[in-house]
Design an enzyme around this catalytic site. Structure first.
Site, short mmCIF file in Angstrom:
data_model
loop_
_atom_site.label_atom_id
_atom_site.label_comp_id
_atom_site.label_asym_id
_atom_site.label_seq_id
_atom_site.Cartn_x
_atom_site.Cartn_y
_atom_site.Cartn_z
N GLU A 40 -1.42 -9.05 4.30
CA GLU A 40 -1.30 -9.41 5.60
C GLU A 40 -2.70 -9.56 6.25
OE1 GLU A 40 -0.48 -6.66 4.49
OE2 GLU A 40 -0.72 -5.12 6.50
N HIS A 87 -3.44 -5.31 1.10
CA HIS A 87 -2.81 -5.58 2.27
C HIS A 87 -2.70 -7.22 2.48
CE1 HIS A 87 -2.12 -1.97 4.54
NE2 HIS A 87 -3.23 -1.77 3.61
N CYS A 125 0.87 -1.15 0.09
CA CYS A 125 -0.09 0.02 0.07
C CYS A 125 0.86 1.27 0.11
CB CYS A 125 -0.84 0.05 1.34
SG CYS A 125 -2.39 0.93 0.95
#
Lengths: 202, 267
Positions: free
Chosen positions: A183, A181, A80
């Site tokens: 994660e 993202h 990002c």
């Protein structure tokens, strides 16, 4: 065990990223400067904060430049905001980016709700390191107000549709970037984190 | 394809346990927050929201530990709100693993806190929670609505729905966006706990006046209620608690149902 570093700009949740890397078997250091020797097999620029404060936090705490720290061989995953910093500049601020990928960061179209927040599909353009084992149409979690506008389209390996085509994954040499993202993208995200760590092992 | 509608289980946490109230009052125990978070994440929840409704500041300190535990077991985004009074409270939540922080009473009492939080952490982290309720006592400069021939406006309430502010909810939503909010978590006090469906009028009014994402909350008793709110408003996400807590409908079941009804969801 592969050893990687996360650069912390001091602006938010890096715990989740650290956790996902550790779950994938990496040992993770959190660093706040590029001045110590680069003993890592990979570097992560996390996706939290604002463009100018993040760039300033790096410049003020490091005499060593980002490019000199990673040189040509340390794989870097920018997530990002971290990916946005790869480019020359951003409409979010006045500071200069690292300029390792030609192009700039522009605000999302005003016809759409901004931030672009939620799960959107990947449209895979071509095979790439980060996308190995990831199906076309997979859902990933986005939360951003700006998008990349690369000068050359060949760095884009996947896009997503949000009123405009948003570059979702970019790759150039040792630089890998995701606008979303990984994660926070469930099991699909795990695959991408693992793909990045596989590059770091080489 | 395009952006999907988000389905968000909400966990009201009191003294470290998940509870669920009716109209912001009577509380029932509904389980362990970390276990529930992992379960919802595995079942395909798009995001989670934790609202800390612990009464005393002393007990609230435990939220930090909870955030850390939750962040270690899930890999989807989550928001933590409830009792966030200062920049430090927000930092505590974000640095321990939450992706977004919800502010409610503090934002009404001190609106510049929204801008300060946005500058420090980025707009995407800042969720302004708005609890609104119909007020039939009309006054000037508010957005007037009518239902069943009765006129009213939507008033913002603070302190967990206990205290009216005299502020118009639509005005406040626009103001919060201008100050730097990245998202609005909109709870209808009238609908909350009733299980009779979301507050379509309130939700639509806020969504149509905001350019940032809005989460509808309060009143969901069955999957059809979600279909209704997505069909009748352009809301981005639907939050629910009780339908998920008591195994009436799993997250996956709810999302499959939505997909059958042509609502774009991640499955």
């Amino acid at each position: 065990m592969v050893s990687v570093a996360i650069f912390d700009y001091g602006a938010g949740n890096i715990f989740s990223l650290k956790n996902s890397l550790e779950q994938a078997g990496a040992s993770v250091d959190v660093i706040t400067s590029f001045d110590k020797p680069n003993i890592y097999s990979g570097l992560l620029l996390p996706g939290v904060g604002n463009f100018d404060p993040a760039i300033k936090s790096i410049n003020e705490n490091s005499k060593t430049k980002f490019q000199d720290f990673v040189e040509e061989d340390t794989p870097v995953l920018g997530i990002c905001l971290g990916m946005e910093m790869f480019f020359e500049k951003s409409e979010e601020g006045i500071e200069k980016g690292f300029n390792v990928i030609d192009g700039e960061i522009v605000v999302l179209p005003s016809t759409m709700k901004v931030p672009h927040m939620g799960w959107n599909n990947l449209e895979i353009k071509k095979p790439g390191t980060i996308l190995e084992g990831v199906d076309d149409g997979s859902w990933v979690y986005f939360i951003h107000s700006y998008r990349a506008k690369p000068k050359f389209d060949d760095v884009i390996t996947a896009e997503s549709d949000y009123g405009v085509k948003v570059p979702a994954v970019v790759e150039k040499n040792n630089f890998f970037g995701t606008q979303f993202h990984p994660e926070k993208s469930g099991d699909i995200g795990k695959i991408m984190i693992q793909n990045f760590l596989n590059v770091c092992k080489k | 394809m395009t952006l999907t509608k988000r389905i968000i289980p909400c966990l009201d946490v009191k003294n470290g346990r998940v509870v669920k109230g009716l109209n912001f009052e009577s509380i029932k125990d509904a389980g362990d927050p970390v276990e529930l978070a992992a379960k919802y994440s595995n079942e395909g929840a798009d995001e989670l929201v934790f609202l800390d409704i612990t009464a005393s500041d002393e007990q609230r300190a435990t939220i930090k530990e909870l955030v850390r535990k939750v962040a270690s077991v899930i890999n989807i985004p989550f928001t933590v709100g409830g009792g966030v009074k200062s920049i430090d409270d927000a930092r505590n939540i974000l640095l321990n693993g939450a992706d977004k922080v919800g502010v409610n009473t503090a934002a009404i009492k001190n609106p510049p806190i929204i801008t300060e939080l946005m500058t420090l952490f980025g707009r995407q982290c800042i969720v302004v929670a708005i609890d609104a309720k119909r007020n039939y006592d009309l006054k000037e400069n508010v957005n007037i609505f009518s239902e069943n021939e009765k006129k009213f406006w939507f008033e913002v309430f603070i302190f967990g729905g206990k205290q009216g502010t005299g502020i118009d909810a639509i005005f406040w939503a626009k103001e919060a966006e201008k100050l730097g909010a990245g998202e609005i978590l909109l709870t209808s006090i009238d609908a909350d706990g009733t299980k009779n469906g979301y507050d379509v009028l309130l939700t639509k009014s806020i969504v149509d006046n905001a350019c940032i994402p809005v989460i509808a909350s309060g009143g969901c008793g069955k999957p059809d209620d979600m279909v209704e709110i997505f069909e009748k408003s352009n809301v981005d996400a639907a939050l629910a608690a009780s339908i998920f807590h008591y195994e009436t409908h799993g997250v996956k079941g709810v999302k499959s149902f939505l997909k059958e009804k042509k609502i774009p969801v991640r499955l």
